[in-house]
Each structure stands twice: as structure tokens, then as C-alpha cells.
Scaffold this motif. Structure first.
Motif, mmCIF file in Angstrom:
data_model
loop_
_atom_site.group_PDB
_atom_site.id
_atom_site.type_symbol
_atom_site.label_atom_id
_atom_site.label_comp_id
_atom_site.label_asym_id
_atom_site.label_seq_id
_atom_site.Cartn_x
_atom_site.Cartn_y
_atom_site.Cartn_z
ATOM 1 N N LEU A 140 -16.073 81.647 115.643
ATOM 2 C CA LEU A 140 -15.189 81.507 116.801
ATOM 3 C C LEU A 140 -13.755 81.543 116.272
ATOM 4 O O LEU A 140 -13.339 80.653 115.515
ATOM 5 C CB LEU A 140 -15.447 80.195 117.546
ATOM 6 C CG LEU A 140 -16.905 79.920 117.956
ATOM 7 C CD1 LEU A 140 -16.971 78.667 118.830
ATOM 8 C CD2 LEU A 140 -17.519 81.107 118.680
ATOM 9 N N ASP A 143 -11.164 78.599 116.149
ATOM 10 C CA ASP A 143 -11.296 77.518 115.167
ATOM 11 C C ASP A 143 -10.869 78.087 113.818
ATOM 12 O O ASP A 143 -11.563 78.927 113.254
ATOM 13 C CB ASP A 143 -12.756 77.047 115.062
ATOM 14 C CG ASP A 143 -13.100 76.010 116.111
ATOM 15 O OD1 ASP A 143 -12.230 75.172 116.425
ATOM 16 O OD2 ASP A 143 -14.234 76.038 116.620
ATOM 17 N N TYR A 180 -17.303 68.855 122.009
ATOM 18 C CA TYR A 180 -18.021 69.529 120.915
ATOM 19 C C TYR A 180 -19.541 69.428 121.050
ATOM 20 O O TYR A 180 -20.059 68.570 121.758
ATOM 21 C CB TYR A 180 -17.643 68.875 119.577
ATOM 22 C CG TYR A 180 -16.186 68.987 119.238
ATOM 23 C CD1 TYR A 180 -15.694 70.127 118.618
ATOM 24 C CD2 TYR A 180 -15.299 67.959 119.547
ATOM 25 C CE1 TYR A 180 -14.350 70.242 118.313
ATOM 26 C CE2 TYR A 180 -13.948 68.058 119.248
ATOM 27 C CZ TYR A 180 -13.476 69.205 118.629
ATOM 28 O OH TYR A 180 -12.153 69.316 118.339
ATOM 29 N N GLY A 181 -20.197 70.292 120.257
ATOM 30 C CA GLY A 181 -21.620 70.111 120.014
ATOM 31 C C GLY A 181 -21.744 69.045 118.931
ATOM 32 O O GLY A 181 -21.052 69.101 117.913
ATOM 33 N N GLU A 204 -24.818 69.054 123.316
ATOM 34 C CA GLU A 204 -23.565 69.726 123.657
ATOM 35 C C GLU A 204 -22.683 68.817 124.507
ATOM 36 O O GLU A 204 -23.107 68.323 125.551
ATOM 37 C CB GLU A 204 -23.859 71.044 124.399
ATOM 38 C CG GLU A 204 -22.637 71.833 124.836
ATOM 39 C CD GLU A 204 -21.805 72.450 123.691
ATOM 40 O OE1 GLU A 204 -22.221 72.370 122.520
ATOM 41 O OE2 GLU A 204 -20.750 73.009 123.983
ATOM 42 N N LYS A 205 -21.504 68.567 124.013
ATOM 43 C CA LYS A 205 -20.444 67.840 124.722
ATOM 44 C C LYS A 205 -20.896 66.510 125.352
ATOM 45 O O LYS A 205 -20.730 66.288 126.560
ATOM 46 C CB LYS A 205 -19.824 68.754 125.782
ATOM 47 C CG LYS A 205 -19.234 70.034 125.154
ATOM 48 C CD LYS A 205 -18.296 70.753 126.053
ATOM 49 C CE LYS A 205 -17.538 71.841 125.321
ATOM 50 N NZ LYS A 205 -18.156 73.116 125.213
ATOM 51 N N ILE A 217 -19.857 70.195 115.693
ATOM 52 C CA ILE A 217 -19.972 71.595 115.290
ATOM 53 C C ILE A 217 -18.617 72.260 115.507
ATOM 54 O O ILE A 217 -18.031 72.186 116.584
ATOM 55 C CB ILE A 217 -21.034 72.338 116.132
ATOM 56 C CG1 ILE A 217 -22.376 71.597 116.091
ATOM 57 C CG2 ILE A 217 -21.181 73.777 115.658
ATOM 58 C CD1 ILE A 217 -23.408 72.131 117.084
ATOM 59 N N GLN A 243 -25.656 77.401 126.724
ATOM 60 C CA GLN A 243 -25.041 76.821 125.530
ATOM 61 C C GLN A 243 -25.796 77.221 124.262
ATOM 62 O O GLN A 243 -27.018 77.065 124.179
ATOM 63 C CB GLN A 243 -24.996 75.291 125.643
ATOM 64 C CG GLN A 243 -24.128 74.776 126.781
ATOM 65 C CD GLN A 243 -22.640 75.081 126.582
ATOM 66 O OE1 GLN A 243 -22.208 75.547 125.520
ATOM 67 N NE2 GLN A 243 -21.849 74.837 127.620
ATOM 68 N N THR A 245 -25.525 75.646 121.485
ATOM 69 C CA THR A 245 -25.991 74.372 120.906
ATOM 70 C C THR A 245 -27.392 74.023 121.406
ATOM 71 O O THR A 245 -28.248 73.604 120.617
ATOM 72 C CB THR A 245 -25.008 73.235 121.291
ATOM 73 O OG1 THR A 245 -23.703 73.618 120.872
ATOM 74 C CG2 THR A 245 -25.380 71.923 120.654
HETATM 75 C C1 G1P Z 1 -17.929 75.639 121.580
HETATM 76 C C2 G1P Z 1 -19.357 75.115 121.371
HETATM 77 C C3 G1P Z 1 -19.325 73.693 120.827
HETATM 78 C C4 G1P Z 1 -18.483 73.632 119.567
HETATM 79 C C5 G1P Z 1 -17.079 74.186 119.846
HETATM 80 C C6 G1P Z 1 -16.269 74.277 118.553
HETATM 81 O O1 G1P Z 1 -17.348 74.927 122.642
HETATM 82 O O2 G1P Z 1 -20.068 75.181 122.586
HETATM 83 O O3 G1P Z 1 -20.630 73.261 120.539
HETATM 84 O O4 G1P Z 1 -18.417 72.311 119.102
HETATM 85 O O5 G1P Z 1 -17.145 75.519 120.399
HETATM 86 O O6 G1P Z 1 -14.967 74.689 118.802
HETATM 87 P P1 G1P Z 1 -16.008 75.414 123.406
HETATM 88 O O7 G1P Z 1 -14.854 74.990 122.548
HETATM 89 O O8 G1P Z 1 -16.100 76.900 123.517
HETATM 90 O O9 G1P Z 1 -16.022 74.727 124.724
#
Ligand code: G1P
Length: 308
Positions: A140, A143, A180-181, A204-205, A217, A243, A245
Motif C-alpha cells: 500500500l 504506508d 488497523y487490522g 479488522e479495525k 498490520i 476486507q 484482513t
Molecule cells: C488497510 C487495511 C488494514 C491495515 C491498513 C494499514 O486499511 O484494511 O488492515 O491495517 O490498511 O494502513 P485502510 O487504511 O485502507 O483503511
């Protein structure tokens, strides 16, 4: 006691998926007509850092899961002939290199569309035919992990030894778990690698009071292709989205899922503060501007009446 090595034989991770379909509404109006992944950290777009991190980790094929209005990403990973012709005519060798020297070999970049924003799990599932039957990385781009040895390189090295699925993880303050996950850690599993923990569940969250730990995560994953069979049937979860996760959590029944506490500082470039902080950190790391940048920042703080 169960050792921390997956039954799954370790196969080279050659492909990476970059989900880049998100709208980037936190950065409006900047992202009105520009993908958020093209926002620069100093002078390089976020997605380019993600690409370089993957390549440094030995990734050979780069798969972008895009959406509407993401053409700038495709153009970024292509030649820009008009610009290159002009730079050649002006003998601007350094600038010319910056436009194309780093381009991956033709045929090693693919784009597929996530036609509807149905969540990260759905975005990764959209890449299933391009991945096929082999382990793969997911990065991603928003990050960012500031470190000498790239986060994905660290994870690939760990996964070579452990096999299975490996997720990049770090501790966050408990009040932040709902972003987060979160890993439910199998404390009985013993590891030679102090950075590796085994997961017995993932959520998840979760709300802070429901979170099984504070180990979160971060947007780095090495996954086995069995994830696609699970994603095929995955129902929407948190936020009404499919999700990733939740799908990885289901894999724990059949394969090992590890969290890898990577070495490095993570910047959440999906948030305004994280994005600006990353710009400062990466600028200060550029030797040719460290000195002037430091002076500029000292001036900024002084004028704002902020004592450090
Ligand atoms: C996603 C994932 C989440 C992870 C996060 C990290 O969430 O679903 O599990 O911890 O990225 O940045 P988002 O940030 O897209 O809501």
C-alpha cells in the motif's frame, strides 16, 4: 511447542500488487484530478517509492489495481517521449535519467481495474489472474517505511525462512486500533527470529476495548495464492467493504500467518500529518539539501514561536 515455520514450501516472491484505486478524499482538492499515489514525497511520487521498495526486494512483475482517473500512474511507468526529446536536445543527461532510467522492462508492468470501490480484499482479488498460482507481495503506497533495508526486503528474507504468509506489523497506541487490522498473537509459538510472531487470529479495525493486541498490520503483505479462493467468497466486513484482513484470518486454518515487526519508521502518508512529516524526513535525508533544509525548518519553527 509448535515451531515458527510454515508447512507451505517457500517459493520466490516475484510479483507485487499495488492497490491504487482509492479516491484520496483526505487530500482534496489536490486529488481532484490527480491520483493520491502521485503526490510527491520531496520529488518522487508515493507510488514510485513503493515500486522501488518492491524492486529492491527482488520483485520482477508489478501489478497495479487502478480505478477511474488513475491515468497519471500508467503514464508514470511509461516513456515520456516529448519530454525525453526535449531533454536530449538540451543535453540534460541527469534529468533524462530521472524520466526513464528506472523503468521496468516492457511487459513487466500490468494494470487492471477495480471497477467499484469494494475494499482492499476486493482490490487484491482483482489481480488474481495476473498472479496465478504463486506467492505474491502487496504494497500500500501510502504506508511508507523509512529505513535502510527496505521493509519488503526484510519481509522477503523472513518469509524465505518461515514460509507461509507474512504481514508487516508494528505496535500502535491502543486508542488507534480502530484504524488497523490487528493481530491476535499466538503466544505459545516460539521463534528464533525475534521479529516474527505467529497469528492465531486477525481482526479488522476493532474498537480499542475489543482489540486482541496493539500489533497492527501496516500496508505490506506476502500472501499465498490460496487467498484468492477465500476472497472469491468473502462477504463484506468492517465499513461494509471486502476486507483483506478477514480473508487472511480465514487462511490461518490451513496455513501459517506471521506478523513481521519490521525495522524502520512508518509514515502514514494517507493522513495529512504523516504525509507532511514524511516529506520533512525524506528531505532531511537528502545529503545535498540537509543543511539548507535544517536552517529553513529552524526558521519556520522560530517564526511560529515553537521551541523544540
Ligand atoms: C488497510 C487495511 C488494514 C491495515 C491498513 C494499514 O486499511 O484494511 O488492515 O491495517 O490498511 O494502513 P485502510 O487504511 O485502507 O483503511
Amino acid at each position: 511447542m509448535e515451531p515458527l515455520v510454515s508447512k507451505h514450501t517457500s517459493q520466490k516472491v516475484r510479483k507485487a500488487v499495488f492497490p491504487v484505486g482509492g479516491l484520496g478524499t483526505r487530500f482534496l482538492p489536490a486529488t481532484k484530478s490527480m491520483p493520491k499515489e502521485m503526490l510527491p514525497i520531496v520529488d518522487m511520487p508515493l507510488i514510485h517509492y513503493a515500486f522501488e521498495e518492491a524492486r529492491a526486494a527482488g520483485i520482477e512483475q508489478f501489478i497495479f489495481v487502478t480505478g477511474r482517473n488513475k491515468h497519471a500512474i500508467e503514464d508514470h511507468f511509461d516513456h515520456a517521449y516529448e519530454l525525453q526529446t526535449q531533454l536530449t536536445a538540451k543535453n540534460k543527461a541527469k534529468e533524462l535519467k530521472q524520466t526513464s532510467d528506472w523503468l521496468p522492462e516492457a511487459g513487466n508492468v500490468s494494470f487492471t481495474r477495480q471497477q467499484e470501490p469494494r475494499g482492499l480484499g476486493h482490490a487484491v482479488w482483482c489481480a488474481r489472474h495476473l498472479i496465478g498460482d504463486e506467492p505474491f507481495a502487496v504494497i500500500l503506497a501510502d504506508d511508507m517505511v523509512f529505513t535502510k533495508k527496505g521493509c519488503m526486503t526484510q519481509m522477503v528474507e523472513a518469509q524465505k525462512k518461515s514460509g507461509g504468509n507474512v504481514l508487516g506489523v508494528m505496535d500502535v497506541p491502543r486508542e488507534k486500533t480502530s484504524s488497523y487490522g490487528i493481530v491476535d498473537i499466538d503466544k505459545k509459538a516460539k521463534s528464533k527470529d525475534a521479529r516474527l510472531v505467529k497469528a492465531k487470529g486477525l481482526v479488522e479495525k476493532p474498537a480499542p476495548e475489543d482489540a486482541p493486541s496493539t500489533l497492527s498490520i501496516i500496508g505490506r503483505y506476502i500472501l499465498q495464492p490460496e487467498i484468492f479462493g477465500i476472497l472469491d467468497k468473502q462477504k463484506p466486513g468492517a465499513g461494509g467493504e471486502i476486507q483483506l484482513t478477514d480473508a487472511i484470518a480465514k487462511m490461518i486454518k490451513t496455513d501459517d500467518v506471521f506478523g513481521y515487526r519490521f525495522d524502520g519508521v512508518r509514515y502514514d502518508c494517507g493522513s495529512l500529518v504523516g504525509f507532511v512529516a514524511a516529506n520533512v524526513a525524506y528531505a532531511l535525508d537528502r545529503k545535498e539539501i540537509t543543511g539548507t533544509m535544517t536552517k529553513e525548518l529552524q526558521g519556520v519553527f522560530k517564526r511560529a514561536g515553537i521551541k523544540l
